[in-house]
Design a protein around this motif. Structure first.
Motif, PDB file in Angstrom:
ATOM      1  N   CYS A 162     -11.518  15.880 -18.049  1.00 49.86           N
ATOM      2  CA  CYS A 162     -11.362  14.969 -16.916  1.00 49.86           C
ATOM      3  C   CYS A 162      -9.834  14.390 -16.743  1.00 49.86           C
ATOM      4  CB  CYS A 162     -12.245  13.821 -17.121  1.00 49.86           C
ATOM      5  SG  CYS A 162     -12.636  12.679 -15.615  1.00 49.86           S
ATOM      6  N   PRO A 163      -9.422  14.731 -15.323  1.00 47.51           N
ATOM      7  CA  PRO A 163      -8.411  14.173 -14.819  1.00 47.51           C
ATOM      8  C   PRO A 163      -8.227  12.711 -15.209  1.00 47.51           C
ATOM      9  CG  PRO A 163      -9.366  15.366 -12.890  1.00 47.51           C
ATOM     10  CD  PRO A 163     -10.164  15.247 -14.153  1.00 47.51           C
ATOM     11  N   ARG A 164      -6.923  12.491 -15.576  1.00 42.27           N
ATOM     12  CA  ARG A 164      -6.506  11.152 -15.998  1.00 42.27           C
ATOM     13  C   ARG A 164      -6.737  10.061 -14.901  1.00 42.27           C
ATOM     14  NH1 ARG A 164      -1.322  11.073 -20.380  1.00 42.27           N
ATOM     15  NH2 ARG A 164      -2.835  12.446 -22.052  1.00 42.27           N
ATOM     16  N   TRP A 165      -6.154  10.493 -13.732  1.00 44.96           N
ATOM     17  CA  TRP A 165      -6.372   9.604 -12.628  1.00 44.96           C
ATOM     18  C   TRP A 165      -7.802   9.222 -12.360  1.00 44.96           C
ATOM     19  CZ3 TRP A 165      -9.416  10.290  -8.515  1.00 44.96           C
ATOM     20  CH2 TRP A 165      -9.930  11.769  -8.435  1.00 44.96           C
ATOM     21  N   ARG A 166      -8.802  10.188 -12.586  1.00 45.77           N
ATOM     22  CA  ARG A 166     -10.212   9.793 -12.237  1.00 45.77           C
ATOM     23  C   ARG A 166     -10.670   8.737 -13.593  1.00 45.77           C
ATOM     24  NH1 ARG A 166     -14.344  12.261  -9.747  1.00 45.77           N
ATOM     25  NH2 ARG A 166     -12.829  13.773  -9.130  1.00 45.77           N
TER      26      ARG A 166
ATOM     27  N   GLY B 264      -0.277   3.995 -19.816  1.00 44.38           N
ATOM     28  CA  GLY B 264       0.587   4.790 -20.461  1.00 44.38           C
ATOM     29  C   GLY B 264       0.676   6.208 -19.346  1.00 44.38           C
ATOM     30  N   ILE B 265       0.679   6.141 -18.093  1.00 44.23           N
ATOM     31  CA  ILE B 265       0.430   7.046 -17.223  1.00 44.23           C
ATOM     32  C   ILE B 265       1.622   7.167 -16.391  1.00 44.23           C
ATOM     33  CG2 ILE B 265      -2.012   7.353 -17.337  1.00 44.23           C
ATOM     34  CD1 ILE B 265      -2.149   5.914 -14.752  1.00 44.23           C
ATOM     35  N   ALA B 266       1.683   8.393 -15.723  1.00 47.41           N
ATOM     36  CA  ALA B 266       3.059   8.600 -14.745  1.00 47.41           C
ATOM     37  C   ALA B 266       2.787   7.631 -13.346  1.00 47.41           C
ATOM     38  CB  ALA B 266       3.105   9.888 -14.338  1.00 47.41           C
TER      39      ALA B 266
ATOM     40  N   SER C 228      -0.767   7.130 -11.100  1.00 45.70           N
ATOM     41  CA  SER C 228      -1.254   5.787 -10.575  1.00 45.70           C
ATOM     42  C   SER C 228      -1.421   5.810  -9.237  1.00 45.70           C
ATOM     43  CB  SER C 228      -0.263   4.673 -10.925  1.00 45.70           C
ATOM     44  OG  SER C 228       0.084   4.554 -12.280  1.00 45.70           O
ATOM     45  N   GLN C 229      -0.541   6.440  -8.339  1.00 42.78           N
ATOM     46  CA  GLN C 229      -0.756   6.437  -6.914  1.00 42.78           C
ATOM     47  C   GLN C 229      -2.089   7.298  -6.853  1.00 42.78           C
ATOM     48  OE1 GLN C 229       3.077   8.440  -6.234  1.00 42.78           O
ATOM     49  NE2 GLN C 229       4.196   6.674  -5.725  1.00 42.78           N
ATOM     50  N   LYS C 230      -2.294   8.304  -7.193  1.00 42.99           N
ATOM     51  CA  LYS C 230      -3.622   8.959  -7.000  1.00 42.99           C
ATOM     52  C   LYS C 230      -4.667   8.004  -7.182  1.00 42.99           C
ATOM     53  CE  LYS C 230      -3.428  13.968  -7.549  1.00 42.99           C
ATOM     54  NZ  LYS C 230      -3.912  15.168  -8.412  1.00 42.99           N
ATOM     55  N   VAL C 231      -4.832   7.195  -8.253  1.00 48.24           N
ATOM     56  CA  VAL C 231      -5.669   6.149  -8.728  1.00 48.24           C
ATOM     57  C   VAL C 231      -6.142   5.256  -7.423  1.00 48.24           C
ATOM     58  CG1 VAL C 231      -6.523   4.125  -9.934  1.00 48.24           C
ATOM     59  CG2 VAL C 231      -5.356   6.228 -11.188  1.00 48.24           C
ATOM     60  N   HIS C 232      -4.900   4.967  -6.905  1.00 43.56           N
ATOM     61  CA  HIS C 232      -4.861   3.925  -5.774  1.00 43.56           C
ATOM     62  C   HIS C 232      -5.367   4.866  -4.367  1.00 43.56           C
ATOM     63  CE1 HIS C 232      -2.744  -0.036  -6.273  1.00 43.56           C
ATOM     64  NE2 HIS C 232      -2.949   0.480  -7.553  1.00 43.56           N
ATOM     65  N   ARG C 233      -5.026   5.907  -4.326  1.00 45.70           N
ATOM     66  CA  ARG C 233      -5.577   6.656  -3.176  1.00 45.70           C
ATOM     67  C   ARG C 233      -7.092   6.991  -3.394  1.00 45.70           C
ATOM     68  NH1 ARG C 233      -0.585   9.353  -3.521  1.00 45.70           N
ATOM     69  NH2 ARG C 233      -1.489  11.152  -4.734  1.00 45.70           N
ATOM     70  N   ALA C 234      -7.625   7.246  -4.506  1.00 46.42           N
ATOM     71  CA  ALA C 234      -8.879   7.292  -4.742  1.00 46.42           C
ATOM     72  C   ALA C 234      -9.566   6.148  -4.380  1.00 46.42           C
ATOM     73  CB  ALA C 234      -9.136   7.797  -6.360  1.00 46.42           C
TER      74      ALA C 234
ATOM     75  N   GLU D  29     -14.268  12.822  -4.102  1.00 50.99           N
ATOM     76  CA  GLU D  29     -13.548  14.005  -4.104  1.00 50.99           C
ATOM     77  C   GLU D  29     -12.288  13.409  -4.692  1.00 50.99           C
ATOM     78  OE1 GLU D  29     -11.753  13.281   0.392  1.00 50.99           O
ATOM     79  OE2 GLU D  29     -14.062  13.855   0.356  1.00 50.99           O
ATOM     80  N   ASP D  30     -11.180  14.524  -4.926  1.00 50.32           N
ATOM     81  CA  ASP D  30      -9.910  14.192  -5.414  1.00 50.32           C
ATOM     82  C   ASP D  30      -9.238  13.879  -4.094  1.00 50.32           C
ATOM     83  OD1 ASP D  30      -7.465  14.797  -6.607  1.00 50.32           O
ATOM     84  OD2 ASP D  30      -7.894  16.557  -7.119  1.00 50.32           O
ATOM     85  N   PRO D  31      -8.468  12.693  -4.525  1.00 53.00           N
ATOM     86  CA  PRO D  31      -7.423  11.976  -3.323  1.00 53.00           C
ATOM     87  C   PRO D  31      -6.398  13.197  -3.048  1.00 53.00           C
ATOM     88  CG  PRO D  31      -7.078  11.212  -5.411  1.00 53.00           C
ATOM     89  CD  PRO D  31      -8.001  12.017  -5.843  1.00 53.00           C
ATOM     90  N   ALA D  32      -6.209  13.160  -1.689  1.00 52.61           N
ATOM     91  CA  ALA D  32      -5.177  14.154  -1.346  1.00 52.61           C
ATOM     92  C   ALA D  32      -3.815  13.678  -1.565  1.00 52.61           C
ATOM     93  CB  ALA D  32      -5.390  14.368   0.288  1.00 52.61           C
TER      94      ALA D  32
END
Length: 91
Positions: free
Chosen positions: A7-11, A43-45, A49-55, A86-89
């Motif tokens: 599973c993707p880390r951002w998710r 401990g993520i890039a 983290s930006q993808k987390v916020h976008r999602a 969905e996956d954040p753009a």
């Protein structure tokens, strides 16, 4: 945090934040961790983290105020425990 390889880390991080919203750790109107704080805590890039916020924004769970940070939405459009559809753009 131990990340599941399938599973993707951002998710996975978004799921943790979503659960914190659902259980009231982050109440409506309160600040959520910044991109830099998420990076340090999990401990993520910063790009992850930006993808987390976008999602979370895409799912209506957080709102970002320029120069002030990101906050839990005062009115949540979906059950906070639901996973993003969905996956954040990128961008």
């Amino acid at each position: 945090m131990d990340f599941a390889p399938d599973c993707p880390r951002w998710r996975q991080v978004a799921d943790v934040i979503r659960q914190r919203i659902a259980d009231g750790t982050y109440a409506p109107g309160t600040r959520v961790p910044s991109v830099l704080n998420l990076s340090a805590e999990f401990g993520i890039a910063t790009s992850t983290s930006q993808k987390v916020h976008r999602a979370l924004r895409a799912n209506g769970l957080i709102r970002t105020r320029a120069g002030m940070g990101s906050f839990v939405a005062r009115e949540l459009p979906v059950k906070p425990s639901e996973k993003p559809t969905e996956d954040p753009a990128d961008g």
